[in-house]
Design an enzyme around this catalytic site. Structure first.
Site, PDB file in Angstrom:
ATOM      1  N   ASN A 118       0.822  -1.208   0.000  1.00 21.17           N
ATOM      2  CA  ASN A 118       0.000   0.000   0.000  1.00 21.17           C
ATOM      3  C   ASN A 118       0.860   1.265   0.000  1.00 21.17           C
ATOM      4  O   ASN A 118       0.634   2.180  -0.795  1.00 21.17           O
ATOM      5  CB  ASN A 118      -0.934   0.017   1.218  1.00 21.17           C
ATOM      6  N   THR A 163     -15.269  36.652 -33.301  1.00 21.60           N
ATOM      7  CA  THR A 163     -16.120  36.247 -32.187  1.00 21.60           C
ATOM      8  C   THR A 163     -17.339  35.567 -32.799  1.00 21.60           C
ATOM      9  O   THR A 163     -17.805  35.979 -33.867  1.00 21.60           O
ATOM     10  CB  THR A 163     -16.568  37.439 -31.319  1.00 21.60           C
ATOM     11  N   HIS A 164     -17.833  34.526 -32.157  1.00 18.53           N
ATOM     12  CA  HIS A 164     -18.983  33.755 -32.678  1.00 18.53           C
ATOM     13  C   HIS A 164     -18.705  33.219 -34.090  1.00 18.53           C
ATOM     14  O   HIS A 164     -19.630  33.002 -34.867  1.00 18.53           O
ATOM     15  CB  HIS A 164     -20.252  34.608 -32.698  1.00 18.53           C
ATOM     16  N   SER A 285      -5.389  11.745 -49.289  1.00 23.74           N
ATOM     17  CA  SER A 285      -6.593  10.921 -49.394  1.00 23.74           C
ATOM     18  C   SER A 285      -6.299   9.702 -50.265  1.00 23.74           C
ATOM     19  O   SER A 285      -5.530   9.792 -51.230  1.00 23.74           O
ATOM     20  CB  SER A 285      -7.734  11.738 -50.005  1.00 23.74           C
ATOM     21  N   LYS A 291      -6.047  16.203 -52.106  1.00 25.91           N
ATOM     22  CA  LYS A 291      -6.231  16.494 -50.688  1.00 25.91           C
ATOM     23  C   LYS A 291      -4.903  16.526 -49.927  1.00 25.91           C
ATOM     24  O   LYS A 291      -4.025  15.714 -50.156  1.00 25.91           O
ATOM     25  CB  LYS A 291      -7.147  15.451 -50.036  1.00 25.91           C
ATOM     26  N   ASN A 293      -4.527  16.708 -45.899  1.00 23.92           N
ATOM     27  CA  ASN A 293      -5.325  16.758 -44.680  1.00 23.92           C
ATOM     28  C   ASN A 293      -4.460  17.064 -43.451  1.00 23.92           C
ATOM     29  O   ASN A 293      -3.381  16.493 -43.297  1.00 23.92           O
ATOM     30  CB  ASN A 293      -6.039  15.424 -44.461  1.00 23.92           C
ATOM     31  N   GLU A 298      -5.975  17.153 -36.368  1.00 22.83           N
ATOM     32  CA  GLU A 298      -7.226  16.443 -36.074  1.00 22.83           C
ATOM     33  C   GLU A 298      -7.027  15.400 -34.975  1.00 22.83           C
ATOM     34  O   GLU A 298      -7.898  15.214 -34.108  1.00 22.83           O
ATOM     35  CB  GLU A 298      -7.764  15.800 -37.350  1.00 22.83           C
ATOM     36  N   TYR A 325      -6.766   2.040   1.937  1.00 24.56           N
ATOM     37  CA  TYR A 325      -6.554   1.396   0.647  1.00 24.56           C
ATOM     38  C   TYR A 325      -7.669   0.413   0.297  1.00 24.56           C
ATOM     39  O   TYR A 325      -8.109  -0.380   1.135  1.00 24.56           O
ATOM     40  CB  TYR A 325      -5.215   0.643   0.611  1.00 24.56           C
ATOM     41  N   GLN A 330      -6.154   0.428  -7.676  1.00 25.69           N
ATOM     42  CA  GLN A 330      -5.308  -0.073  -8.766  1.00 25.69           C
ATOM     43  C   GLN A 330      -5.686   0.599 -10.086  1.00 25.69           C
ATOM     44  O   GLN A 330      -4.851   0.744 -10.984  1.00 25.69           O
ATOM     45  CB  GLN A 330      -5.444  -1.594  -8.878  1.00 25.69           C
TER      46      GLN A 330
END
Length: 466
Positions: A118, A163-164, A285, A291, A293, A298, A325, A330
């Site tokens: 422990n 913004t937004h 791709s 492409k 990517n 991501e 404990y 664990q």
């Protein structure tokens, strides 16, 4: 069967064997072997403490034998020659079993005197995490450092601020980078602040009630380089708050990485074309040859969910546990290991992405439109003594007029401006300059060249506080 059970650290009370599925369910060596080095460090320190008790549990010969034997065990792990046996359910069992094979159980069997798994595992986890947090701090400093370098290099480039997700006001692109750098600086502070609480020694607490041989816990603390000694043995063996705090720090850091990645993903689309990731951090791709990517970004965005899940899962495990404990604890190891690996790789990948990122300032310029200076137009009238609440409405009326005429705001004539409000003068045309706009935001923390330079200097100063 009784003889086989006696080989286990806890087997003396049992006579029947363990169900093989239960054995697999219970074992943790498959992942806690990461702790082999710190487990050996803790055992060497504990052996020294046993040699200093009154009377000594270990004589000098026994202490030297244990320490030499532990060095050999560590060497075997490092050389990948350590042979795991089927009764090795965790790293503590494995290391102690191998030590006794090397030096004999008559000496090796004394090492666990007064010690419980422990307090042993709690110590191991803390020692391991101290090193990992140190690595995280260095990798995070590299991310912040390269962001300040890029901000310095790209300070001339002005782009739309949002913004937004709507174009709002012009900013220096450097200001955008430093916004994320400041979030990462907060993560750096959290990790630094966490270290003293991780560096608290449980060893010498026994199973829960304390050590009956009065080992010198200050000696243990000093040998292991920890900051303080746990003040209550019951709390020390069951405390996993340091894991929860680390998982939270990792989760918030990964949220910040995810948000930065999301911005760069958006800015790398053909609709923006402000940035492009280097080939080393992009893929193509399987069907569309054109492409490119931003897979690294991501994946960074996606990995944040993994770390958040580890935090939520662990807190759920922790919330209902009774005092001291329980085997549930664990389940604190794998989330800690996984978070450390995820954060470590993510920070290094992010450093690579920023280092190889290419920008297209001409496309940033295309995002700048006169209507983004509507606030500057209101502020122009404020400087003529008109209250902002009134100038806000006046500027809105000018926008409405320009839209009704199908003209950019900057193309309105002085007569048209005056038809909205008579205080407009010839110098209204000076409002429609994006460089002038960003330079007016010169308060500390703003987007002017001076303010951006100050941010860079302040961030670099924060990096050097270790």
């Amino acid at each position: 069967m009784a003889e086989q059970m006696a080989k286990k650290l806890w087997g003396g009370r049992f006579t029947e064997g363990t169900d093989p599925l239960m054995w697999e369910f219970n074992q943790c060596l498959s992942y806690d072997k990461k702790l082999y080095a710190v487990d050996i460090d803790g055992s060497k320190a504990y052996a020294l403490a046993l040699s200093r008790t009154t009377p000594p549990i270990l004589n000098k010969h026994e202490l030297d034998s244990i320490r030499t034997g532990l060095d050999q065990v560590k060497q075997e792990w490092e050389n990948n020659t350590f042979v795991i046996k089927k009764d090795d359910e965790d790293i503590h069992t494995a290391n102690e079993r191998r030590l006794s094979e090397i030096i004999g159980s008559d000496i090796g069997g004394k090492l666990h005197t007064g010690r419980s798994r422990n307090d042993q595992v709690a110590t191991d986890m803390r020692l391991w995490l101290i090193k990992e947090v140190g690595k995280d701090i260095q990798w995070l400093k590299e991310v912040i450092g390269i962001l300040t370098v890029r901000a310095e290099e790209w300070v001339d480039h002005i782009a739309a601020g949002f913004t937004h997700l709507q174009r709002a006001q012009p900013i220096r692109f450097s200001h955008f980078l430093l916004a994320h750098a400041h979030s990462f600086a907060g993560d750096l502070d959290r990790l630094r602040d966490l270290l003293p609480r991780v560096s608290t020694l449980p060893l010498g607490s026994g199973a829960l009630a304390g050590n009956p041989f009065c080992v010198d816990r200050e000696l243990l603390r000093n040998e292991l380089g920890m900051n303080s000694v746990g003040g209550n043995s019951m709390q020390s063996v069951a405390d996993r708050d340091f894991v929860a705090e680390y998982l939270f720090a990792c989760s918030l850091l990964m949220v910040h990485i995810s948000r930065f990645a999301e911005d760069l993903i958006i800015y790398s689309t053909s609709e923006f074309s402000w940035v492009v990731c280097g080939d080393a951090y992009s893929t193509g791709s399987s069907i569309m040859p054109q492409k490119k990517n931003p897979d690294a970004l991501e994946l960074l965005r996606g990995k944040s969910g993994r770390t958040l899940g580890q935090l939520t899962g662990f807190l759920t495990t922790l919330k209902g546990l009774p005092a001291t404990y329980n085997k549930d604890l664990q389940e604190s190891q794998e989330p800690m290991f996984d978070a450390a690996e995820t954060v470590g790789k993510s920070l290094r990948i992010l450093t690579g992405v920023i280092t190889t990122l290419k920008i297209f300032p001409e496309n940033m310029k295309k995002s700048l439109t006169p209507d983004m200076l509507a606030t500057d137009l209101a502020e122009y009238l404020v400087r003529k003594g008109i209250p902002f609440r009134e100038t806000h409405h006046i500027s809105g009326s000018c926008i409405r007029l320009s839209e009704s005429l199908g003209l950019p705001l900057s193309s309105l004539t002085l007569a048209q401006f005056k038809s909205v409000y008579p205080a407009f003068d010839e110098d209204v045309k000076d409002v429609f300059d994006f460089e002038t706009s960003v330079e007016r935001r010169d308060a500390d923390g703003g987007t002017s060249r001076r303010a951006v330079g100050k941010q860079i200097g302040d961030l670099r100063q924060r990096l050097g506080r270790d």
